[in-house]
Design a protein around this motif. Structure first.
Motif, PDB file in Angstrom:
ATOM      1  N   LYS A 100       0.806  -1.047  -0.046  1.00  0.00           N
ATOM      2  CA  LYS A 100       0.002   0.103  -0.193  1.00  0.00           C
ATOM      3  C   LYS A 100       0.851   1.295   0.025  1.00  0.00           C
ATOM      4  CE  LYS A 100      -2.707  -0.792   3.446  1.00  0.00           C
ATOM      5  NZ  LYS A 100      -3.801  -0.838   4.510  1.00  0.00           N
ATOM      6  N   GLN A 101       2.306   1.035   0.267  1.00  0.00           N
ATOM      7  CA  GLN A 101       2.982   2.300   0.352  1.00  0.00           C
ATOM      8  C   GLN A 101       2.843   2.779  -1.100  1.00  0.00           C
ATOM      9  OE1 GLN A 101       4.752   3.575   2.777  1.00  0.00           O
ATOM     10  NE2 GLN A 101       3.801   2.008   4.173  1.00  0.00           N
ATOM     11  N   SER A 102       2.610   2.002  -2.163  1.00  0.00           N
ATOM     12  CA  SER A 102       2.664   2.683  -3.526  1.00  0.00           C
ATOM     13  C   SER A 102       1.217   3.170  -3.840  1.00  0.00           C
ATOM     14  CB  SER A 102       2.947   1.449  -4.463  1.00  0.00           C
ATOM     15  OG  SER A 102       1.726   0.416  -4.681  1.00  0.00           O
ATOM     16  N   LYS A 103       0.279   3.367  -3.279  1.00  0.00           N
ATOM     17  CA  LYS A 103      -0.993   3.742  -3.505  1.00  0.00           C
ATOM     18  C   LYS A 103      -1.258   4.936  -2.869  1.00  0.00           C
ATOM     19  CE  LYS A 103      -2.847  -0.720  -4.870  1.00  0.00           C
ATOM     20  NZ  LYS A 103      -1.783  -1.520  -4.544  1.00  0.00           N
ATOM     21  N   PRO A 104      -1.923   6.132  -3.101  1.00  0.00           N
ATOM     22  CA  PRO A 104      -2.154   7.212  -2.331  1.00  0.00           C
ATOM     23  C   PRO A 104      -3.482   6.772  -1.430  1.00  0.00           C
ATOM     24  CG  PRO A 104      -3.239   7.467  -4.465  1.00  0.00           C
ATOM     25  CD  PRO A 104      -2.366   6.151  -4.519  1.00  0.00           C
ATOM     26  N   ASP A 105      -3.462   7.659  -0.262  1.00  0.00           N
ATOM     27  CA  ASP A 105      -4.587   7.688   0.674  1.00  0.00           C
ATOM     28  C   ASP A 105      -5.669   8.085  -0.302  1.00  0.00           C
ATOM     29  OD1 ASP A 105      -5.343   8.861   3.939  1.00  0.00           O
ATOM     30  OD2 ASP A 105      -6.251   7.222   2.591  1.00  0.00           O
ATOM     31  N   HIS A 517      -5.733  15.419  -4.350  1.00  0.00           N
ATOM     32  CA  HIS A 517      -5.016  14.312  -5.002  1.00  0.00           C
ATOM     33  C   HIS A 517      -5.589  13.976  -6.406  1.00  0.00           C
ATOM     34  CE1 HIS A 517      -4.770  12.161  -0.827  1.00  0.00           C
ATOM     35  NE2 HIS A 517      -3.755  12.939  -1.013  1.00  0.00           N
ATOM     36  N   PRO A 562       8.467   0.221   5.735  1.00  0.00           N
ATOM     37  CA  PRO A 562       8.143   0.688   4.079  1.00  0.00           C
ATOM     38  C   PRO A 562       9.303   0.529   3.231  1.00  0.00           C
ATOM     39  CG  PRO A 562       7.717   2.216   5.785  1.00  0.00           C
ATOM     40  CD  PRO A 562       8.293   1.201   6.647  1.00  0.00           C
ATOM     41  N   VAL A 592       8.375  12.730  -1.825  1.00  0.00           N
ATOM     42  CA  VAL A 592       8.615  11.682  -2.818  1.00  0.00           C
ATOM     43  C   VAL A 592       9.882  12.058  -3.582  1.00  0.00           C
ATOM     44  CG1 VAL A 592       6.426  11.144  -3.344  1.00  0.00           C
ATOM     45  CG2 VAL A 592       7.297  12.809  -4.551  1.00  0.00           C
ATOM     46  N   CYS A 629       3.314   9.847  -3.055  1.00  0.00           N
ATOM     47  CA  CYS A 629       3.228   8.522  -3.079  1.00  0.00           C
ATOM     48  C   CYS A 629       4.034   7.823  -4.288  1.00  0.00           C
ATOM     49  CB  CYS A 629       2.180   7.744  -2.606  1.00  0.00           C
ATOM     50  SG  CYS A 629       0.706   7.990  -3.912  1.00  0.00           S
ATOM     51  N   TYR A 630       4.034   6.538  -4.422  1.00  0.00           N
ATOM     52  CA  TYR A 630       4.573   5.862  -5.830  1.00  0.00           C
ATOM     53  C   TYR A 630       3.415   5.106  -6.125  1.00  0.00           C
ATOM     54  CZ  TYR A 630       8.970   7.848  -4.084  1.00  0.00           C
ATOM     55  OH  TYR A 630       9.762   8.676  -3.391  1.00  0.00           O
ATOM     56  N   ARG A 631       3.287   4.762  -7.620  1.00  0.00           N
ATOM     57  CA  ARG A 631       2.243   4.239  -8.246  1.00  0.00           C
ATOM     58  C   ARG A 631       2.801   3.470  -9.375  1.00  0.00           C
ATOM     59  NH1 ARG A 631      -3.606   4.145  -8.993  1.00  0.00           N
ATOM     60  NH2 ARG A 631      -4.264   3.638 -10.905  1.00  0.00           N
TER      61      ARG A 631
END
Length: 687
Positions: A100-105, A517, A562, A592, A629-631
């Motif tokens: 989930k670190q790669s997905k935004p809240d 966002h 993370p 980031v 964040c990262y995606r």
């Protein structure tokens, strides 16, 4: 029904847009925004695609949430992990928390509270309450204590709704219950804090206190006077010391006071019997269930259920928002409602196209993003080849499209849903104005009407034309909670810079940050397209990947910390150490790391183009912070199955009646969009 057609203009399968004109045979049409919605035009496979229509009816687009434990939420033996008591996290949970670190809240997005007093109290009582609050404002210096009765509410759930809604809309009021009657008067504590800080800060502080969100904090604006800060410390400690703790901190030579809710284990060890009983009585009741809805927005369904159950919409929690034009199944948890009470209202929910199942008691609410993904069962109708291809070739075209995406995946764009349904002004434009702290401009964008003469658009036009928030509020439909909250604040504080700040602060934090966002998502989409056009379809020096994600090592780590970002070196590029599906792109923010190649330069230029070259991605007046964040650049569907039905045309049947249909099923990770996946299969943009 969205109609889509083949778009055959590529640069290594990429289409370009210049102004409002598309190169090639731009035949794409949709009932929504079509090509104007986004630049989702870069594909990674070279199959031809085909024509087709999606979402012909809700039954053609079925979405089933996949819980954190990997089960479909409508399966008979569903048992969400959060329903169990406290335990050590499983390895699957650890991997999920890491991923989930790669997905935004996401807020994807839209965790909206509805405190519309016009609905809760009724128009007459609400109007009387507004007159009462105006009277208090005019006679602010008078010592005489005046009160107003809001009426009698025998049901305790409804009384709780009234108390919370009044306090949210008018934090300077104190609500008291005498038997079943609710009365309001000016809160002396609010008056005292407003004399120490600004009135706006006092309002936000009291909303923070009322919400009691575990782990939350409130920060006052910087204050250079130590004596004044001491007064604030003493007030908060004297009035709320059992609930919160305060601490001063210095950032860039400016000192502020932060207030945090006390953790339970920080409470005094010695407690009286009465205090222990009080804590026992405050244990919150949570009930989990699976919601099936049809042709309803998630928040619309929640608002109706809240009204039936006598709670606030904010008492419902969920893992993610689901499509409106679909049949969807998703997990939900409601606070302060027993399973028996929820089951007793099933028939009322069914009248609005909702069904409740898997009802059970749980120990905690749901959190946004707490899901593995979604399962999709789709029907694409009216298939036909593009150009002059024969219908008999359709089966091969479908096979090529599905198999290519199954094996290679698709560009992980944010879908049009991320940017709102409006065709005139989209959420990312509002977000850009907020990041530039152009508050008045952001409010105008927020109220920009769409085409049509429905009540909400009439109310928006009236506000932009006259600036009269009170008259616009009277026109705005009761179910438009966000617009009504904004208008009420603008009526109270004016439509200047300060009034607009108050207007945004009247909305829940999750709604305010959603617009930021949305802007960052737009930039990510453009970055993904630029990355593939300029740097190709292999990882290159300067690209970003997760540290430790080399081939053969991707899933071996069990570290719950993370993951760190790794920059691809020239040697790694030469040795093909990484694959394209391991590349990650940053969502803009203040925490980031950007790629160290041409794409990193593009990010800098793109943000500077929007006037954000020195942006810290914090909007201090609105208490907003975007760390970023990262995606993953690519996403890949799992468990793909499909079936093409080509009916033989009978005498008297129209081409429309016997047109081929494609049945398609697959799973996607959380925050991935089925319409984007379909776009790669069909070689078109879907909205």
């Amino acid at each position: 029904m969205a109609s889509v057609m083949f778009l055959p203009c590529f640069l290594r399968f990429c289409a370009f847009k210049s102004g409002n004109t598309w190169c090639g045979k731009s035949e794409l049409t949709t009932t929504a925004r079509g090509m104007e919605s986004d630049s989702l035009s870069c594909f990674i496979s070279d199959h031809e695609g085909f024509h087709g229509t999606i979402k012909n009816s809700p039954q053609d687009f079925v979405v089933i949430e996949i819980g954190i434990n990997g089960q479909l939420v409508n399966s008979p033996d569903v048992q969400e992990e959060h329903t169990k008591g406290p335990s050590q996290p499983s390895q699957a949970t650890k991997r999920d928390d890491k991923s989930k670190q790669s997905k935004p809240d996401d807020t994807d997005i839209l965790n909206q509270d509805c405190f519309d007093l016009n609905v809760i109290l009724g128009p007459a009582v609400n109007k009387e309450l507004e007159h009462f609050t105006n009277k208090i404002r005019v006679k602010a210096d008078e010592e005489e204590q005046v009160e107003l009765s809001l009426g009698t509410y025998p049901d305790k759930h409804l009384r709780a709704v009234v108390h919370r809604a009044v306090r949210y809309n008018f934090p300077f009021l104190q609500t008291v219950t005498n038997q079943s009657e609710i009365r309001v008067r000016e809160d002396p504590d609010f008056k005292e804090l407003a004399s120490l800080a600004s009135e706006g800060e006092a309002e936000e502080f009291f909303r923070f206190i009322d919400a009691k969100v575990p782990g939350s904090a409130f920060t006052f604006l910087p204050d250079d006077s130590k004596e004044h800060r001491t007064s604030v410390h003493h007030f908060v400690s004297r009035r709320f010391g059992k609930l919160v703790e305060t601490k001063s901190f210095t950032d860039q030579q400016k000192t502020s006071i932060t207030v945090r809710l006390r953790e339970r284990n920080k409470q005094p060890k010695k407690r009286t019997i009465a205090e222990c009983q009080e804590e026992k009585d405050e244990v919150t009741l949570y009930t989990a269930f699976t919601l099936r809805k049809e042709n309803l927005e998630t928040l619309e369904a929640i608002s109706y259920m809240a009204a039936v159950l006598g709670v606030l919409p904010s008492d419902f929690t969920y893992a993610g928002i689901k499509d409106k034009r679909a049949i969807t199944y998703q997990a939900m948890v409601v606070k302060k409602i027993s399973p028996e009470w929820l089951l007793d209202k099933v028939s009322e929910f069914e009248r609005r196209g909702m069904q409740i199942s898997h009802v059970r008691s749980v120990s905690e609410p749901l959190k946004l993003g707490r899901l593995q993904g979604n399962h999709f069962d789709l029907v694409i109708k009216h298939l036909k080849p593009h150009g002059n291809r024969e219908l008999v070739e359709l089966q091969q075209l479908v096979k090529d499209g599905v198999e290519n995406v199954k094996n290679r995946g698709f560009v992980n764009y944010y879908g049009p849903q991320r940017f709102g349904s409006g065709s005139c002004v989209q959420a990312d434009q509002v977000g850009l104005a907020l990041l530039k702290e152009k508050m008045e401009a952001s409010v105008k964008l927020f109220f920009t009407p769409e085409d049509g003469d429905d009540l909400q658009n009439k109310a928006k036009r009236h506000f932009l034309l006259t600036g009269n928030a009170k008259e616009s509020l009277a026109l705005m439909p009761a179910y438009k909670a966000r617009e009504r909250l904004m208008l009420r604040a603008l009526h109270r504080y004016g439509s200047g810079q300060e009034g607009c700040v108050r207007g945004w602060l009247s909305l829940p934090h999750s709604m305010r940050v959603f617009y930021l966002h949305s802007y960052c998502s737009r930039v990510w989409n453009e970055a993904a397209k630029y990355r593939l056009q300029k740097l190709g379809f292999k990882p290159v020096q300067g690209d970003l990947v997760w540290a430790g994600s080399e081939k053969g090592l991707k899933d071996t780590t069990e570290d719950v910390n993370p993951p760190q970002v790794h920059v691809v070196t020239s040697e790694e590029e030469k040795d093909d150490v990484f694959s394209l599906d391991q590349v990650i792109l940053p969502m803009p923010g203040n925490s980031v790391k950007y790629p160290e190649n041409l794409l990193g330069q593009w990010y800098q230029g793109r943000l500077a183009q929007d006037g954000l070259g020195s942006c810290r991605f914090r909007v201090t007046p609105l208490k907003l912070n975007v760390p970023g964040c990262y995606r993953p650049l690519l996403a890949k569907p799992q468990n793909v199955t499909y079936s093409l039905r080509i009916a033989e045309k009978l005498q008297g049947q129209s081409d429309e009646t016997c047109a081929p249909n494609l049945t398609l099923s697959f799973d996607l990770d959380a925050s991935c969009y089925a319409t984007v996946c379909l776009g790669e299969i069909m070689k078109c943009n879907l909205s």
